[in-house]
Design an enzyme around this catalytic site. Structure first.
Site, mmCIF file in Angstrom:
data_model
loop_
_atom_site.group_PDB
_atom_site.id
_atom_site.type_symbol
_atom_site.label_atom_id
_atom_site.label_comp_id
_atom_site.label_asym_id
_atom_site.label_seq_id
_atom_site.Cartn_x
_atom_site.Cartn_y
_atom_site.Cartn_z
ATOM 1 N N LYS A 151 0.864 -1.185 0.000
ATOM 2 C CA LYS A 151 0.000 0.000 0.000
ATOM 3 C C LYS A 151 0.895 1.229 0.000
ATOM 4 O O LYS A 151 1.589 1.509 0.982
ATOM 5 C CB LYS A 151 -0.898 -0.017 1.227
ATOM 6 C CG LYS A 151 -1.828 1.183 1.339
ATOM 7 C CD LYS A 151 -2.692 1.074 2.589
ATOM 8 C CE LYS A 151 -3.657 2.237 2.701
ATOM 9 N NZ LYS A 151 -4.482 2.147 3.924
ATOM 10 N N LYS A 166 -2.268 -1.584 -3.880
ATOM 11 C CA LYS A 166 -3.046 -0.353 -4.032
ATOM 12 C C LYS A 166 -2.134 0.844 -4.037
ATOM 13 O O LYS A 166 -1.145 0.828 -3.312
ATOM 14 C CB LYS A 166 -4.116 -0.348 -2.940
ATOM 15 C CG LYS A 166 -4.114 0.779 -1.938
ATOM 16 C CD LYS A 166 -5.151 0.609 -0.872
ATOM 17 C CE LYS A 166 -5.938 1.903 -0.753
ATOM 18 N NZ LYS A 166 -6.661 2.034 0.507
HETATM 19 ZN ZN LIG Z 1 -5.846 3.520 8.067
#
Ligand SMILES: [Zn+2]
Length: 341
Positions: free
Chosen positions: A208, A261
């Protein structure tokens, strides 16, 4: 291969690719990547105290949902053919430790029960993080004071694990830790097993990045940090090899599915992850990716449907089995329209 020009001279052309692009049926026959509603996950924002739907300004077509409209939303997803939802919560109150995240009567816990009552087969994925519940907006608890405060990794693990167990108790099928704390998958797996939730799966936000594409989400989930940013725990978007180390760690800690992501800015990592692990791979087409397409389409600069579907097929082509996208319900409808009779 040889052919003849009009003049009669011999011509060697190595590839006659156009032969297989000639008709709709031929293109359909040789298509390599196909989207299906079953692979799409619709994120939902559930708001405490809301009675109906509240439109999210920066994300046209997306609403914050009160508990009372969740049954209707479950029906909308079912009618569209989307069978999975990823839940985020907006609590009525926040505190320093984010205790609303693991409250038995927390907003997402209540939302899970409402969705389950409306549709017992809906696959419910619950985000596991503290940032929507902490008064400071960070994804874990703080150590230290003021501008010198840091997010305490190991103290946060216990609270994330407690949150995951609470969400599993409420009926979540899959827990999705997104805090980017080191060891969060291992901590959550151990806590789930200890609490008798061995069936609950973990979808790990493994790679992420600290992405500017998350901007509209912070309005949607009211989760902007009150000070500083998240770059001490989310990854530098410049780093790809580090992303692979994060993925390896989450696989080793017991993740059932790994997620990358944001999606379109990280297609290289989706492809690299596909080559590296045989686990299912998810990619999250985040709020900014969605809103950028919506804004361009609203201006008449891009075709909303065509660009949304092209972006989703690109994510799948890179290697994602599962796509979390704000277009899920809408795209499922488009896919149904396109399906041959
Ligand atoms: Zn968070």
């Amino acid at each position: 291969m040889s052919g003849k020009l009009a003049s009669g001279s011999a011509l060697r052309i190595a590839l006659r690719g156009r032969r297989l692009r000639r008709t709709v049926a031929l293109r359909g026959l040789v298509r390599e990547t196909r989207l299906h509603p079953a692979m799409l996950v619709q994120p939902l924002f559930i708001q405490a105290g809301a009675t109906g739907r509240e439109p999210i300004g920066a994300m046209p077509g997306q609403d914050r949902l009160g508990l009372a409209v969740l049954a209707e939303e479950a029906g909308r997803l079912r009618a569209a053919g989307v069978r999975s939802a990823l839940l985020f919560g907006l609590p009525s109150a926040k505190d320093a430790s984010g205790s609303g995240a693991w409250a038995a009567d927390g907003i997402v816990q209540e939302g899970i029960r409402a969705l389950r009552a409306a549709d017992r087969d809906l696959l419910i994925i619950a985000d596991v993080c503290l940032c929507e519940y902490t008064s400071h907006g960070h994804c874990g608890v703080l150590a230290g004071n003021g501008e010198d405060a840091i997010v305490d990794n190991d103290a946060s693990l216990e609270l994330l694990a407690r949150t995951a167990v609470s969400l599993a108790e409420a009926g979540a099928d899959i827990l999705a830790p997104s805090a980017m704390m080191d060891g969060q998958v291992a901590a959550i797996r151990a806590a789930l097993d200890e609490a008798g939730h061995g069936q609950a799966a973990i979808l790990a936000y493994a790679a992420k990045h600290a992405s500017a594409f998350y901007g509209p989400f912070r309005e949607a989930a009211d989760s902007a940090p009150a000070f500083g940013d998240r770059r001490s725990y989310q990854m530098d978007p410049a780093n790809g090899r580090e992303a692979l180390r994060e993925i390896d760690a989450d696989v080793a800690e017991g993740a059932d599915i790994i997620m990358i992501k944001p999606a379109l800015p990280s297609l290289d990592l989706v492809a690299a992850a596909r080559a590296r692990t045989d686990l299912p791979i998810a990619a999250y087409q985040v709020s900014g990716e969605y809103s950028a397409i919506c804004a361009a389409a609203a201006n008449g600069w891009l075709n909303r449907r065509a660009v949304a579907l092209e972006s989703l097929v690109a994510i799948a082509r890179a290697g994602a089995d599962i796509i979390v996208t704000y277009f899920a319900a809408e795209a499922a409808g488009w896919l149904r329209d396109e399906a041959p009779p």
